[in-house]
Design an enzyme around this catalytic site. Structure first.
Site, PDB file in Angstrom:
ATOM      1  CE  LYS A 217      -4.416  -1.851   1.291  1.00 35.83           C
ATOM      2  NZ  LYS A 217      -5.435  -2.079   2.316  1.00 35.83           N
ATOM      3  NE  ARG A 251      -7.431  -8.138   0.430  1.00 36.53           N
ATOM      4  CZ  ARG A 251      -6.972  -7.281  -0.468  1.00 36.53           C
ATOM      5  NH1 ARG A 251      -5.990  -6.450  -0.157  1.00 36.53           N
ATOM      6  NH2 ARG A 251      -7.488  -7.235  -1.671  1.00 36.53           N
TER       7      ARG A 251
HETATM    8  C1  YH5 Z   1      -7.841  -4.455   3.146  1.00 37.36           C
HETATM    9  O1  YH5 Z   1      -6.947  -3.754   3.637  1.00 37.36           O
HETATM   10  N1  YH5 Z   1      -7.631  -3.803   0.673  1.00 37.36           N
HETATM   11  S1  YH5 Z   1      -8.174  -3.668  -1.993  1.00 37.36           S
HETATM   12  C2  YH5 Z   1      -3.690   0.181  -2.885  1.00 37.36           C
HETATM   13  C3  YH5 Z   1      -2.411  -0.281  -3.130  1.00 37.36           C
HETATM   14  C4  YH5 Z   1      -2.117  -1.624  -2.981  1.00 37.36           C
HETATM   15  C5  YH5 Z   1      -3.126  -2.512  -2.606  1.00 37.36           C
HETATM   16  C6  YH5 Z   1      -0.594   0.292  -4.495  1.00 37.36           C
HETATM   17  N2  YH5 Z   1      -9.318  -5.089  -0.011  1.00 37.36           N
HETATM   18  C7  YH5 Z   1      -8.161  -4.460   1.758  1.00 37.36           C
HETATM   19  O2  YH5 Z   1      -5.230  -4.148  -1.748  1.00 37.36           O
HETATM   20  N3  YH5 Z   1      -9.927  -6.058   2.144  1.00 37.36           N
HETATM   21  C8  YH5 Z   1      -8.369  -4.198  -0.367  1.00 37.36           C
HETATM   22  O3  YH5 Z   1      -1.465   0.628  -3.465  1.00 37.36           O
HETATM   23  C9  YH5 Z   1      -9.201  -5.272   1.320  1.00 37.36           C
HETATM   24  N4  YH5 Z   1      -8.616  -5.252   3.943  1.00 37.36           N
HETATM   25  C10 YH5 Z   1      -9.625  -6.029   3.461  1.00 37.36           C
HETATM   26  N5  YH5 Z   1     -10.326  -6.774   4.316  1.00 37.36           N
HETATM   27  C11 YH5 Z   1      -6.867  -2.455  -1.919  1.00 37.36           C
HETATM   28  C12 YH5 Z   1      -5.485  -3.003  -2.006  1.00 37.36           C
HETATM   29  C13 YH5 Z   1      -4.405  -2.041  -2.389  1.00 37.36           C
HETATM   30  C14 YH5 Z   1      -4.679  -0.700  -2.531  1.00 37.36           C
END
Ligand code: YH5
Length: 272
Positions: A217, A251
């Site tokens: 993230k 996750r």
């Molecule tokens: C979460 O924290 N996150 S989708 C921005 C990024 C990288 C990854 C590059 N679904 C979560 O994974 N479900 C998502 O920057 C989730 N907890 C739960 N329970 C976003 C994601 C991401 C966003």
């Protein structure tokens, strides 16, 4: 209590901007990726067909269904053939997508809106009887990074999650099916994300398993300038910090690397 957390591997079924091979190619790549996660010993595979990254546009329901349901069907078959105990979760805010996903073999509804996106969500969750993950977000993915602020980030998130737990249970969701998630990056500034990490164990007070989603993230990029595909070190550090604070589910994108890091952490902490 600090336990060895379960590892939830992220399986994106959103066509990326580089691929022009269409739905089929995206789904084939997703299943190949799932095979690698299963071989590494993943506990849960989180299938997602709507982008909930900051600023992302909504995906229509029919499009989301077309993306995720064939993948869940094939993934359920793959898990059976491999005699794996892995569970499937569906990362969606839409009750109809959750319903079809559970029919196709999903066990967990992971909802970044904590069943607020659709007024029918809580009733559908109760009717499905599946596990649910209730995540905190300030606003919707489209608007959540527009100037978020808190007076007491931990207190406000805990209170909001407690409310969502109460609403879900009043609709008939069983308490032993609920997990909670502070929602790293969802309507949070860097300082808010860091406060959540520092005080993660306080979410244990609510009495539910904690899921932590920090992998790749942008808070990591805000600290060191790295791009999303160059955040493995920051993701592993976050995962181990979360494990040490008592997270129950992590996750992550990088399943084999996270499992290796956890094995080392878990071995060291049991040395006397
Ligand atoms: C979460 O924290 N996150 S989708 C921005 C990024 C990288 C990854 C590059 N679904 C979560 O994974 N479900 C998502 O920057 C989730 N907890 C739960 N329970 C976003 C994601 C991401 C966003």
């Amino acid at each position: 209590m600090v336990v060895m957390p379960k590892v939830m591997g992220i399986l994106n079924v959103t066509p990326d901007s580089f691929s022009d091979g269409g739905e089929f190619k995206t789904q084939k790549a997703a299943l190949a990726h799932a095979g690698l996660m299963l071989a590494a010993g993943v506990d849960i595979i989180d299938v997602g067909g709507e982008s909930t990254r900051p600023g992302a546009e909504d995906v229509p329901e029919d499009e989301e269904l077309k993306r995720v349901i064939p993948v869940i069907n094939k993934l359920a078959g793959l898990i059976k053939r491999k005699k794996s105990k892995a569970k499937i979760s569906i990362d969606t805010r839409k009750p109809n997508v959750a319903r079809e996903a559970v029919k196709a073999g999903a066990h967990i509804w992971n909802d970044v809106s904590a069943l607020t996106h659709d007024p029918e969500s809580v009733d559908v969750a109760a009717e499905l009887g599946c596990e649910v993950v209730l995540m905190h977000a300030l606003g919707s993915p489209k608007t959540m990074q527009d100037n978020p602020s808190y007076e007491d980030v931990i207190g406000e998130i805990k209170l909001w999650l407690a409310t969502r737990i109460a609403v879900a249970m009043a609709a008939g969701v069983k308490s032993d099916k609920i997990s909670i998630d502070p929602g790293i990056g969802f309507g949070k500034r860097l300082e808010d994300n860091l406060t959540i990490f520092r005080h993660l164990s306080e979410f244990k007070d609510l009495g539910y398993p904690i899921l932590l989603g920090a992998s790749r993230k942008s808070f990591i990029g805000k600290m060191d300038g790295s791009e999303a595909d160059n955040r493995l070190g920051g993701s592993l550090a976050s995962a181990i910090w979360g494990a040490d604070q008592g997270a129950d589910i992590l996750r992550v994108h990088d399943v084999p690397e996270t499992i290796q890091a956890l094995k080392i952490w878990d071995t060291i902490r049991h040395v006397d």
